[in-house]
Design a protein around this motif. Sequence first.
Motif, PDB file in Angstrom:
ATOM      1  N   PRO A  89       0.686  -1.721  -0.145  1.00 29.45           N
ATOM      2  CA  PRO A  89       0.204   0.019   0.137  1.00 29.45           C
ATOM      3  C   PRO A  89       1.108   0.916   0.082  1.00 29.45           C
ATOM      4  CG  PRO A  89       0.265  -0.712   2.485  1.00 29.45           C
ATOM      5  CD  PRO A  89       0.668  -1.985   1.110  1.00 29.45           C
ATOM      6  N   TYR A  90       0.074   2.573  -0.610  1.00 32.74           N
ATOM      7  CA  TYR A  90       1.557   3.270  -1.392  1.00 32.74           C
ATOM      8  C   TYR A  90       0.246   4.776  -0.377  1.00 32.74           C
ATOM      9  CZ  TYR A  90       0.942   2.686  -5.646  1.00 32.74           C
ATOM     10  OH  TYR A  90       0.207   2.736  -6.668  1.00 32.74           O
ATOM     11  N   VAL A  91       0.947   5.673  -0.662  1.00 33.72           N
ATOM     12  CA  VAL A  91      -0.247   7.012  -0.411  1.00 33.72           C
ATOM     13  C   VAL A  91       0.065   7.676  -1.254  1.00 33.72           C
ATOM     14  CG1 VAL A  91      -0.445   9.260  -0.014  1.00 33.72           C
ATOM     15  CG2 VAL A  91      -0.190   8.032   1.916  1.00 33.72           C
ATOM     16  N   THR A  92      -0.779   8.148  -2.652  1.00 34.53           N
ATOM     17  CA  THR A  92      -0.698   8.425  -4.078  1.00 34.53           C
ATOM     18  C   THR A  92      -0.227   9.878  -3.827  1.00 34.53           C
ATOM     19  OG1 THR A  92      -2.446   8.967  -4.404  1.00 34.53           O
ATOM     20  CG2 THR A  92      -2.255   6.625  -4.773  1.00 34.53           C
ATOM     21  N   TYR A  93      -1.132  10.749  -3.243  1.00 33.41           N
ATOM     22  CA  TYR A  93      -0.461  11.976  -3.185  1.00 33.41           C
ATOM     23  C   TYR A  93       1.296  12.342  -2.784  1.00 33.41           C
ATOM     24  CZ  TYR A  93      -5.332  12.327  -3.876  1.00 33.41           C
ATOM     25  OH  TYR A  93      -7.039  12.397  -4.389  1.00 33.41           O
ATOM     26  N   GLU A  94       1.455  13.137  -3.415  1.00 32.44           N
ATOM     27  CA  GLU A  94       3.582  13.855  -3.091  1.00 32.44           C
ATOM     28  C   GLU A  94       3.027  14.579  -1.750  1.00 32.44           C
ATOM     29  OE1 GLU A  94       6.722  15.252  -5.077  1.00 32.44           O
ATOM     30  OE2 GLU A  94       5.439  14.810  -6.180  1.00 32.44           O
ATOM     31  N   SER A  95       4.107  14.066  -1.346  1.00 31.47           N
ATOM     32  CA  SER A  95       4.232  14.485   0.294  1.00 31.47           C
ATOM     33  C   SER A  95       3.103  14.758   1.257  1.00 31.47           C
ATOM     34  CB  SER A  95       4.589  16.181   0.263  1.00 31.47           C
ATOM     35  OG  SER A  95       3.934  16.380  -0.312  1.00 31.47           O
ATOM     36  N   TRP A  96       1.983  13.581   1.055  1.00 32.21           N
ATOM     37  CA  TRP A  96       1.152  13.927   2.309  1.00 32.21           C
ATOM     38  C   TRP A  96       1.240  12.693   3.070  1.00 32.21           C
ATOM     39  CZ3 TRP A  96      -4.942  14.462   1.458  1.00 32.21           C
ATOM     40  CH2 TRP A  96      -5.163  15.424   0.583  1.00 32.21           C
ATOM     41  N   THR A  97       1.233  12.630   4.044  1.00 33.49           N
ATOM     42  CA  THR A  97       1.240  11.515   5.131  1.00 33.49           C
ATOM     43  C   THR A  97      -0.444  10.665   5.041  1.00 33.49           C
ATOM     44  OG1 THR A  97      -0.245  12.546   7.364  1.00 33.49           O
ATOM     45  CG2 THR A  97       2.518  12.944   6.810  1.00 33.49           C
ATOM     46  N   VAL A  98       0.192   9.338   6.218  1.00 35.84           N
ATOM     47  CA  VAL A  98      -1.217   8.698   5.758  1.00 35.84           C
ATOM     48  C   VAL A  98      -2.274   8.711   6.804  1.00 35.84           C
ATOM     49  CG1 VAL A  98      -1.573   6.433   7.091  1.00 35.84           C
ATOM     50  CG2 VAL A  98       0.457   6.894   5.945  1.00 35.84           C
ATOM     51  N   ASN A  99      -2.115  10.152   8.155  1.00 34.42           N
ATOM     52  CA  ASN A  99      -2.952  10.445   8.795  1.00 34.42           C
ATOM     53  C   ASN A  99      -3.117  11.719   8.019  1.00 34.42           C
ATOM     54  OD1 ASN A  99      -2.442   9.182  10.774  1.00 34.42           O
ATOM     55  ND2 ASN A  99      -0.845  10.398  12.029  1.00 34.42           N
ATOM     56  N   GLU A 100      -3.034  12.041   7.163  1.00 38.03           N
ATOM     57  CA  GLU A 100      -3.707  13.617   6.278  1.00 38.03           C
ATOM     58  C   GLU A 100      -4.987  12.426   5.506  1.00 38.03           C
ATOM     59  OE1 GLU A 100      -0.472  17.492   5.867  1.00 38.03           O
ATOM     60  OE2 GLU A 100      -0.075  15.090   4.597  1.00 38.03           O
ATOM     61  N   ALA A 101      -4.153  12.128   4.189  1.00 38.71           N
ATOM     62  CA  ALA A 101      -5.096  10.892   3.762  1.00 38.71           C
ATOM     63  C   ALA A 101      -6.436  10.465   4.757  1.00 38.71           C
ATOM     64  CB  ALA A 101      -4.256   9.707   2.975  1.00 38.71           C
ATOM     65  N   LEU A 102      -5.750   9.888   5.571  1.00 41.30           N
ATOM     66  CA  LEU A 102      -7.445   9.201   6.476  1.00 41.30           C
ATOM     67  C   LEU A 102      -8.450  10.272   6.887  1.00 41.30           C
ATOM     68  CD1 LEU A 102      -5.564   6.540   8.691  1.00 41.30           C
ATOM     69  CD2 LEU A 102      -6.955   6.279   7.199  1.00 41.30           C
ATOM     70  N   ASP A 103      -7.871  11.541   7.169  1.00 46.42           N
ATOM     71  CA  ASP A 103      -8.397  12.650   6.862  1.00 46.42           C
ATOM     72  C   ASP A 103      -9.321  13.098   6.042  1.00 46.42           C
ATOM     73  OD1 ASP A 103      -7.554  12.595  10.080  1.00 46.42           O
ATOM     74  OD2 ASP A 103      -6.483  14.424   9.435  1.00 46.42           O
ATOM     75  N   LEU A 104      -8.513  12.736   4.406  1.00 40.89           N
ATOM     76  CA  LEU A 104      -9.622  12.669   3.749  1.00 40.89           C
ATOM     77  C   LEU A 104     -10.669  11.513   3.103  1.00 40.89           C
ATOM     78  CD1 LEU A 104      -9.121  14.842   0.868  1.00 40.89           C
ATOM     79  CD2 LEU A 104      -7.725  12.863   0.067  1.00 40.89           C
TER      80      LEU A 104
END
Length: 135
Positions: A89-104
Amino acid sequence: MDQSKDQQIKTVVVGMALGVLAQNVDAVTSAKMKLEFAFNHAWRRWSKMHHFPSIKGHDPGNMFWIGLGKSERRQGVCAAWESGRWCQPYVTYESWTVNEALDLIADSRVTADDWIELGRLFVEDFKPEEVRRSQ
Protein backbone atom coordinates in the motif's frame (compact mmCIF):
# COMPACT_ATOMS: atom_id res chain seq x y z
CA MET A 1 -26.15 9.45 -2.62
CA ASP A 2 -25.40 5.75 -2.44
CA GLN A 3 -22.20 4.42 -3.95
CA SER A 4 -22.21 1.85 -6.74
CA LYS A 5 -20.63 -1.55 -6.11
CA ASP A 6 -17.43 -0.44 -7.87
CA GLN A 7 -17.29 2.77 -5.82
CA GLN A 8 -17.76 0.81 -2.59
CA ILE A 9 -14.93 -1.57 -3.50
CA LYS A 10 -12.69 1.34 -4.49
CA THR A 11 -13.38 3.09 -1.18
CA VAL A 12 -12.60 -0.06 0.82
CA VAL A 13 -9.40 -0.74 -1.16
CA VAL A 14 -8.22 2.83 -0.46
CA GLY A 15 -9.28 2.70 3.18
CA MET A 16 -7.60 -0.65 3.68
CA ALA A 17 -4.36 0.64 2.14
CA LEU A 18 -4.31 3.50 4.63
CA GLY A 19 -5.37 1.26 7.52
CA VAL A 20 -2.52 -1.14 6.76
CA LEU A 21 0.01 1.69 6.46
CA ALA A 22 -1.20 2.97 9.85
CA GLN A 23 -0.07 -0.39 11.32
CA ASN A 24 3.52 0.42 10.20
CA VAL A 25 3.23 -2.28 7.56
CA ASP A 26 4.90 -1.74 4.19
CA ALA A 27 3.53 -4.86 2.48
CA VAL A 28 1.64 -8.11 2.87
CA THR A 29 2.01 -11.30 0.89
CA SER A 30 0.39 -11.26 -2.51
CA ALA A 31 -0.70 -14.92 -2.22
CA LYS A 32 -4.31 -14.69 -3.41
CA MET A 33 -5.87 -17.19 -1.01
CA LYS A 34 -4.09 -15.81 2.04
CA LEU A 35 -4.98 -12.24 1.10
CA GLU A 36 -8.64 -13.12 0.53
CA PHE A 37 -8.89 -15.11 3.78
CA ALA A 38 -7.32 -12.24 5.74
CA PHE A 39 -9.77 -9.81 4.17
CA ASN A 40 -12.76 -12.07 4.85
CA HIS A 41 -11.69 -12.48 8.48
CA ALA A 42 -11.25 -8.73 8.96
CA TRP A 43 -14.40 -7.83 7.04
CA ARG A 44 -16.69 -10.05 9.09
CA ARG A 45 -15.33 -8.56 12.32
CA TRP A 46 -15.34 -4.89 11.23
CA SER A 47 -18.14 -2.88 12.78
CA LYS A 48 -18.55 -0.62 9.72
CA MET A 49 -19.00 -3.26 7.01
CA HIS A 50 -22.74 -2.51 6.83
CA HIS A 51 -21.91 0.83 5.17
CA PHE A 52 -20.72 -1.15 2.13
CA PRO A 53 -23.68 -3.44 1.36
CA SER A 54 -22.38 -4.50 -2.08
CA ILE A 55 -19.34 -6.20 -0.51
CA LYS A 56 -20.99 -9.39 0.68
CA GLY A 57 -21.53 -13.04 -0.10
CA HIS A 58 -19.50 -16.08 0.76
CA ASP A 59 -16.21 -14.55 -0.46
CA PRO A 60 -16.02 -10.75 -0.23
CA GLY A 61 -12.24 -11.19 -0.28
CA ASN A 62 -12.43 -11.93 -4.00
CA MET A 63 -14.07 -8.55 -4.60
CA PHE A 64 -11.26 -6.96 -2.58
CA TRP A 65 -8.65 -8.91 -4.60
CA ILE A 66 -10.14 -7.65 -7.88
CA GLY A 67 -10.30 -4.07 -6.57
CA LEU A 68 -6.73 -4.31 -5.34
CA GLY A 69 -5.67 -5.37 -8.84
CA LYS A 70 -7.28 -2.25 -10.34
CA SER A 71 -5.86 -0.02 -7.62
CA GLU A 72 -2.64 1.12 -9.30
CA ARG A 73 -4.46 2.29 -12.43
CA ARG A 74 -7.11 4.35 -10.63
CA GLN A 75 -6.94 8.12 -10.89
CA GLY A 76 -7.91 10.57 -8.17
CA VAL A 77 -7.44 8.28 -5.17
CA CYS A 78 -5.27 9.19 -2.20
CA ALA A 79 -3.94 5.65 -1.68
CA ALA A 80 -3.41 2.54 -3.76
CA TRP A 81 -1.68 -0.84 -3.85
CA GLU A 82 1.28 -1.99 -5.91
CA SER A 83 1.19 -5.71 -6.64
CA GLY A 84 3.98 -8.14 -7.32
CA ARG A 85 5.56 -10.65 -4.97
CA TRP A 86 4.17 -8.40 -2.23
CA CYS A 87 1.08 -6.18 -2.09
CA GLN A 88 2.36 -2.78 -1.06
CA PRO A 89 0.00 0.00 0.00
CA TYR A 90 1.12 3.57 -0.59
CA VAL A 91 -0.16 7.15 -0.41
CA THR A 92 -0.52 8.49 -3.96
CA TYR A 93 -0.47 12.19 -3.13
CA GLU A 94 3.09 13.46 -3.09
CA SER A 95 4.27 14.60 0.36
CA TRP A 96 1.02 13.57 2.07
CA THR A 97 1.14 11.55 5.28
CA VAL A 98 -1.03 8.54 6.05
CA ASN A 99 -2.93 10.61 8.62
CA GLU A 100 -3.63 13.39 6.12
CA ALA A 101 -4.98 10.85 3.63
CA LEU A 102 -7.07 9.18 6.36
CA ASP A 103 -8.55 12.57 7.23
CA LEU A 104 -9.45 13.06 3.56
CA ILE A 105 -11.41 9.80 3.23
CA ALA A 106 -12.98 9.87 6.70
CA ASP A 107 -16.60 10.92 7.03
CA SER A 108 -19.40 10.73 9.56
CA ARG A 109 -20.08 7.06 8.74
CA VAL A 110 -16.51 5.71 8.65
CA THR A 111 -13.86 7.62 10.60
CA ALA A 112 -10.08 7.51 10.28
CA ASP A 113 -10.02 5.31 13.39
CA ASP A 114 -12.47 2.91 11.72
CA TRP A 115 -10.14 2.50 8.72
CA ILE A 116 -7.22 1.95 11.10
CA GLU A 117 -9.27 -0.75 12.86
CA LEU A 118 -9.95 -2.50 9.54
CA GLY A 119 -6.24 -2.42 8.72
CA ARG A 120 -5.39 -3.89 12.14
CA LEU A 121 -7.93 -6.71 11.75
CA PHE A 122 -6.53 -7.47 8.29
CA VAL A 123 -2.85 -7.45 9.28
CA GLU A 124 -3.35 -9.56 12.41
CA ASP A 125 -4.53 -12.48 10.28
CA PHE A 126 -1.16 -12.83 8.52
CA LYS A 127 1.80 -14.84 9.82
CA PRO A 128 4.93 -12.76 10.63
CA GLU A 129 6.71 -13.94 7.47
CA GLU A 130 3.74 -12.76 5.37
CA VAL A 131 4.11 -9.14 6.51
CA ARG A 132 6.87 -6.58 5.91
CA ARG A 133 6.92 -3.99 8.66
CA SER A 134 8.39 -0.48 8.54
CA GLN A 135 11.65 0.06 10.37
